[in-house]
Design an enzyme around this catalytic site. Structure first.
Site, mmCIF file in Angstrom:
data_model
loop_
_atom_site.group_PDB
_atom_site.id
_atom_site.type_symbol
_atom_site.label_atom_id
_atom_site.label_comp_id
_atom_site.label_asym_id
_atom_site.label_seq_id
_atom_site.Cartn_x
_atom_site.Cartn_y
_atom_site.Cartn_z
ATOM 1 N N LYS A 93 0.927 -1.174 -0.038
ATOM 2 C CA LYS A 93 -0.041 0.091 0.022
ATOM 3 C C LYS A 93 0.627 1.218 -0.011
ATOM 4 O O LYS A 93 0.294 2.382 -0.638
ATOM 5 C CB LYS A 93 -0.888 -0.016 1.274
ATOM 6 C CG LYS A 93 -2.051 -1.455 1.196
ATOM 7 C CD LYS A 93 -3.197 -0.845 0.417
ATOM 8 C CE LYS A 93 -4.383 -1.813 0.302
ATOM 9 N NZ LYS A 93 -4.122 -3.011 1.232
ATOM 10 N N GLU A 115 -9.862 5.667 2.925
ATOM 11 C CA GLU A 115 -10.696 4.730 3.440
ATOM 12 C C GLU A 115 -9.765 3.569 3.821
ATOM 13 O O GLU A 115 -8.828 3.321 3.288
ATOM 14 C CB GLU A 115 -11.816 3.989 2.521
ATOM 15 C CG GLU A 115 -11.255 3.107 1.556
ATOM 16 C CD GLU A 115 -10.105 3.611 0.492
ATOM 17 O OE1 GLU A 115 -10.040 4.874 0.337
ATOM 18 O OE2 GLU A 115 -9.333 3.014 -0.005
ATOM 19 N N SER A 382 1.747 -9.882 -0.693
ATOM 20 C CA SER A 382 1.402 -8.525 -0.759
ATOM 21 C C SER A 382 1.645 -7.959 0.710
ATOM 22 O O SER A 382 1.732 -6.531 0.736
ATOM 23 C CB SER A 382 -0.094 -8.296 -1.228
ATOM 24 O OG SER A 382 -1.167 -9.062 -0.343
HETATM 25 C C1 LIG Z 1 -5.311 -4.035 0.936
HETATM 26 C C2 LIG Z 1 -4.404 -5.522 0.871
HETATM 27 C C3 LIG Z 1 -4.915 -6.213 -0.168
HETATM 28 C C4 LIG Z 1 -5.995 -6.005 -0.933
HETATM 29 O O1 LIG Z 1 -6.083 -4.989 -1.834
HETATM 30 P P1 LIG Z 1 -5.628 -5.067 -3.489
HETATM 31 O O2 LIG Z 1 -5.998 -3.581 -3.972
HETATM 32 O O3 LIG Z 1 -6.372 -5.989 -4.142
HETATM 33 O O4 LIG Z 1 -4.064 -5.258 -3.398
HETATM 34 C C5 LIG Z 1 -4.055 -7.372 -0.286
HETATM 35 N N1 LIG Z 1 -2.915 -7.724 0.641
HETATM 36 C C6 LIG Z 1 -2.710 -6.814 1.673
HETATM 37 C C7 LIG Z 1 -1.580 -7.147 2.446
HETATM 38 C C8 LIG Z 1 -3.439 -5.548 1.807
HETATM 39 O O5 LIG Z 1 -3.082 -4.878 2.859
#
Ligand SMILES: *Cc1c(COP(=O)(O)O)cnc(C)c1O
Length: 400
Positions: A93, A115, A382
């Site tokens: 993020k 948000e 992620s």
């Molecule tokens: C917010 C988040 C997601 C989901 O958001 P995307 O916009 O689909 O990437 C996925 N993994 C993590 C660790 C997140 O914090």
């Protein structure tokens, strides 16, 4: 087509999806943002500044790691992990919030809002706001505030005001509604740092571009490590930003298969999951046309996922186009399978993934088991799971 759509620039669409389905009061802010982003993105000085922020603040580049023990345990394709969990604040993020905070400064805005679901986007926004000296308010559903107490505290420590949202299901969709409402009255001095490739143009394009650092790095790292691109890339899909960030730079490399993994929750009954592309229909949510989870009357459906970051009934419009063109395949992973994958990765590699990322790990492992040892799978990890430890502890104690 609504009245506002007449203003939407050509670049606002991904085939039949996207657009700017917003009230007239937001059109000025969206036009200003589009202009500013396009100018900045064509400007070498902006890229130099953004790259410096990614390096010095986010800690990029992130590693691409060969998960040897996980690969051995699965007994199929080689599994590589793109380590977005190693970024400052613990997820991908931060790439996007740094980019948007730089734009907010360029536009002379003094306040940012956001948000948040899992709190990761809220924390990343709070971090960027602190670094750049911007006032910051983050909207968060009270159900998520309960599930993600640690992230709420982190935001407060960094000087952000967390605004509890009591409406609807008290999760991400409701928080997004409130943030958009705030922006309608405040856009003169406030920039809305939207957290995924969702919302009206230019957000889906802009957020994707800020996240492509993931795929650009991974492409180079894979060519270095293996002398070729991966056979498959796997990423979880909430709104779709980490997936878009790793897919987009290799989308023209036709030999690379791509798999997006949505939240399968408890079951595929409406209200039990957040598998928008797998079972949703065309609709409009938060300013864009895309796949949306809806009931028979076209009302946005309630959603469930063990991971707060995937708990959203919409998805970025570009993913809807990729689904319909067949360029990307989309599947889902259940809550239980995600938790199992989280435990497996923790024990084999010493990496506790975010529950969101565990959805991609689970499907990546299943796919790897079916492929031979020469095949290469790249999973976008992620984020890290520290934020989820309380929730996981509770779930595991209920399992026994
Ligand atoms: C917010 C988040 C997601 C989901 O958001 P995307 O916009 O689909 O990437 C996925 N993994 C993590 C660790 C997140 O914090």
């Amino acid at each position: 087509m609504t009245e506002h759509m007449k203003h939407a620039p050509d670049g606002a669409f991904f085939g039949a999806f996207g657009g700017q389905y917003v009230p007239e009061t937001l059109m000025f802010a969206l036009e200003q943002l589009t202009r500013e982003f396009e100018t900045a993105w064509a400007d070498d000085a902006f890229h130099a500044e953004f790259d410096r922020c990614l390096r010095e603040i986010a800690g990029r580049p992130s590693e691409m790691y060969l998960a040897k023990r996980l690969t051995e345990q699965v007994g199929g394709a080689k599994i590589y992990l793109k380590r977005e969990d190693m970024n400052h604040t613990g997820a991908h993020k931060i790439n996007n919030t740094l980019g948007q905070a730089l734009l907010a400064k360029r536009m002379g805005k003094t306040r940012v809002i956001a948000e948040t679901g899992a709190g990761q986007h809220g924390v990343a926004t709070a971090t960027a706001a602190a670094v750049f000296g911007l006032e910051c308010e983050v909207y968060m559903g009270t159900e998520d505030i309960r599930r993600q107490a640690l992230n709420v505290f982190r935001m407060k420590l960094m000087g952000t005001n967390v605004v509890p949202v009591e409406s609807g299901q008290k999760t991400l969709k409701d928080a997004t509604n409130e943030a958009m409402r705030d922006w309608m009255g405040s856009c003169e001095h406030t920039h809305y740092i939207l957290g995924s490739v969702c919302g009206p143009h230019p957000f889906p394009v802009m957020v994707r571009e800020f996240q492509t650092c993931i795929g650009i790095e991974a492409r180079e790292q894979m060519l270095q490590a293996e002398g070729r691109l991966p056979d498959v890339i796997v990423a979880c899909v909430g709104g779709g930003s980490n997936a878009a960030g790793i897919f987009a730079p290799m989308i023209d490399d036709e030999q690379v298969r791509m798999l997006g993994v949505e939240a399968g929750g408890r079951s595929l009954n409406l209200g039990d999951h957040a598998a928008t592309l797998c079972v949703g229909k065309h609709g409009v949510l938060h300013g864009a046309k895309s796949y949306v989870l809806q009931d028979d009357d076209g009302q946005t459906a309630p959603v469930h996922s063990v991971s707060a970051g995937l708990d959203y009934p919409g998805v970025g419009p570009e993913h809807s186009q990729w689904k319909e063109s067949g360029r990307v395949q989309y599947t889902f992973c259940t809550d239980d399978d995600a938790i199992d994958a989280l435990m497996t990765l923790s024990r084999t590699e010493g990496i506790i993934p975010a529950l969101e990322s565990a959805h991609a790990v689970s499907e990546g492992m299943k796919l790897a088991a079916k492929l031979n040892k020469d095949a290469i799978i790249l999973i976008n990890l992620s984020g890290r799971g520290d934020k989820d430890c309380n929730e996981i502890q509770e779930i595991l104690s209920r399992r026994q």
